[in-house]
Scaffold this motif. Structure first.
Motif, mmCIF file in Angstrom:
data_model
loop_
_atom_site.group_PDB
_atom_site.id
_atom_site.type_symbol
_atom_site.label_atom_id
_atom_site.label_comp_id
_atom_site.label_asym_id
_atom_site.label_seq_id
_atom_site.Cartn_x
_atom_site.Cartn_y
_atom_site.Cartn_z
ATOM 1 N N UNK A 111 0.779 -1.238 0.000
ATOM 2 C CA UNK A 111 0.000 0.000 0.000
ATOM 3 C C UNK A 111 0.812 1.291 0.000
ATOM 4 N N UNK A 112 2.111 1.209 0.193
ATOM 5 C CA UNK A 112 2.907 2.439 0.264
ATOM 6 C C UNK A 112 3.860 2.506 -0.925
ATOM 7 N N UNK A 113 5.044 3.013 -0.720
ATOM 8 C CA UNK A 113 5.996 3.204 -1.816
ATOM 9 C C UNK A 113 6.681 1.901 -2.208
ATOM 10 N N UNK A 114 7.396 1.919 -3.325
ATOM 11 C CA UNK A 114 8.085 0.726 -3.813
ATOM 12 C C UNK A 114 9.058 0.138 -2.790
ATOM 13 N N UNK A 115 9.775 0.978 -2.075
ATOM 14 C CA UNK A 115 10.758 0.493 -1.116
ATOM 15 C C UNK A 115 10.241 0.348 0.296
ATOM 16 N N UNK A 116 8.979 0.604 0.513
ATOM 17 C CA UNK A 116 8.440 0.628 1.868
ATOM 18 C C UNK A 116 8.485 -0.722 2.578
ATOM 19 N N UNK A 117 8.228 -1.791 1.861
ATOM 20 C CA UNK A 117 8.243 -3.110 2.487
ATOM 21 C C UNK A 117 9.589 -3.415 3.118
ATOM 22 N N UNK A 118 10.651 -3.201 2.369
ATOM 23 C CA UNK A 118 12.011 -3.443 2.883
ATOM 24 C C UNK A 118 12.355 -2.472 4.001
ATOM 25 N N UNK A 119 11.990 -1.200 3.811
ATOM 26 C CA UNK A 119 12.285 -0.176 4.810
ATOM 27 C C UNK A 119 11.612 -0.508 6.140
ATOM 28 N N UNK A 120 10.310 -0.767 6.098
ATOM 29 C CA UNK A 120 9.544 -1.076 7.312
ATOM 30 C C UNK A 120 10.091 -2.338 7.966
ATOM 31 N N UNK A 121 10.368 -3.357 7.172
ATOM 32 C CA UNK A 121 10.885 -4.595 7.724
ATOM 33 C C UNK A 121 12.235 -4.380 8.405
ATOM 34 N N UNK A 122 13.095 -3.580 7.798
ATOM 35 C CA UNK A 122 14.408 -3.312 8.389
ATOM 36 C C UNK A 122 14.317 -2.551 9.699
ATOM 37 N N UNK A 123 13.483 -1.523 9.724
ATOM 38 C CA UNK A 123 13.304 -0.734 10.948
ATOM 39 C C UNK A 123 12.716 -1.617 12.047
ATOM 40 N N UNK A 124 11.698 -2.389 11.709
ATOM 41 C CA UNK A 124 11.052 -3.235 12.708
ATOM 42 C C UNK A 124 11.964 -4.351 13.195
ATOM 43 N N UNK A 125 12.812 -4.890 12.329
ATOM 44 C CA UNK A 125 13.761 -5.928 12.764
ATOM 45 C C UNK A 125 14.724 -5.358 13.801
ATOM 46 N N UNK A 126 15.184 -4.138 13.576
ATOM 47 C CA UNK A 126 16.066 -3.466 14.539
ATOM 48 C C UNK A 126 15.339 -3.256 15.864
ATOM 49 N N UNK A 127 14.112 -2.808 15.791
ATOM 50 C CA UNK A 127 13.318 -2.558 16.999
ATOM 51 C C UNK A 127 13.030 -3.868 17.733
ATOM 52 N N UNK A 128 12.687 -4.910 16.999
ATOM 53 C CA UNK A 128 12.397 -6.204 17.623
ATOM 54 C C UNK A 128 13.626 -6.732 18.362
ATOM 55 N N UNK A 129 14.794 -6.592 17.754
ATOM 56 C CA UNK A 129 16.029 -7.030 18.416
ATOM 57 C C UNK A 129 16.266 -6.222 19.687
ATOM 58 N N UNK A 130 16.009 -4.933 19.631
ATOM 59 C CA UNK A 130 16.170 -4.081 20.813
ATOM 60 C C UNK A 130 15.199 -4.487 21.916
ATOM 61 N N UNK A 131 13.941 -4.719 21.553
ATOM 62 C CA UNK A 131 12.945 -5.119 22.545
ATOM 63 C C UNK A 131 13.284 -6.477 23.160
ATOM 64 N N UNK A 132 13.790 -7.392 22.328
ATOM 65 C CA UNK A 132 14.209 -8.697 22.842
ATOM 66 C C UNK A 132 15.360 -8.545 23.835
ATOM 67 N N UNK A 133 16.318 -7.678 23.491
ATOM 68 C CA UNK A 133 17.461 -7.457 24.381
ATOM 69 C C UNK A 133 17.013 -6.833 25.701
ATOM 70 N N UNK A 134 16.054 -5.928 25.640
ATOM 71 C CA UNK A 134 15.527 -5.297 26.865
ATOM 72 C C UNK A 134 14.782 -6.299 27.733
#
Length: 139
Positions: A111-134
């Motif tokens: 539903x968003x831009x051409x690169x949005x899927x990869x962008x969102x996935x990358x940001x969320x993967x970083x956040x998920x790793x941070x939340x797991x570490x916390x």
């Protein structure tokens, strides 16, 4: 959760993104948006919308910290809505991380831009790793 008259969680997430985006565009609270609807969304979508609204400040902090090149205000609004809702699910901890990341990336990519899927996935993967570490106990 699937069956007669019920949506799958995937469909509920999609509906929640649509409604979350509408609330942002209209500058409405989730309650204001829900009151305006003729047909209420299912309970999972409503819970996701409310959780994303309640965790908005934390989600925005996490997104800002994980995105080194893009400020929140420069990101496509739909990407931000998808990430806020995904972060709400990650914070809740009931849905496996892989499912949250996969479906968020899919929604942004569809539903968003051409690169949005990869962008969102990358940001969320970083956040998920941070939340797991916390969440890991420290000795």
């Amino acid at each position: 959760m699937t069956g007669t008259g019920q949506r799958s969680r995937r469909e509920s997430r999609e509906r929640a993104v649509e409604l979350g985006y509408e609330a942002e565009v209209r500058s409405w609270s989730i309650d204001e948006l829900l009151e305006s609807l003729t047909l209420a969304p299912d309970a999972f979508a409503v819970g996701l919308l409310r959780s994303a609204e309640a965790n908005r400040a934390r989600a925005d902090e996490l997104i800002t910290a994980a995105s080194t090149r893009w400020s929140l205000s420069r990101m496509p609004l739909l990407d931000v809505v998808v990430m806020r809702q995904a972060i709400a699910e990650l914070l809740d901890g009931e849905t496996p991380t892989g499912v949250v990341l996969s479906q968020a990336g899919e929604l942004a990519g569809r539903y968003s831009t051409d690169g949005s899927g990869r962008f969102v996935n990358g940001i969320l993967a970083t956040i998920a790793a941070q939340l797991d570490a916390e969440a890991e106990p420290t000795d």
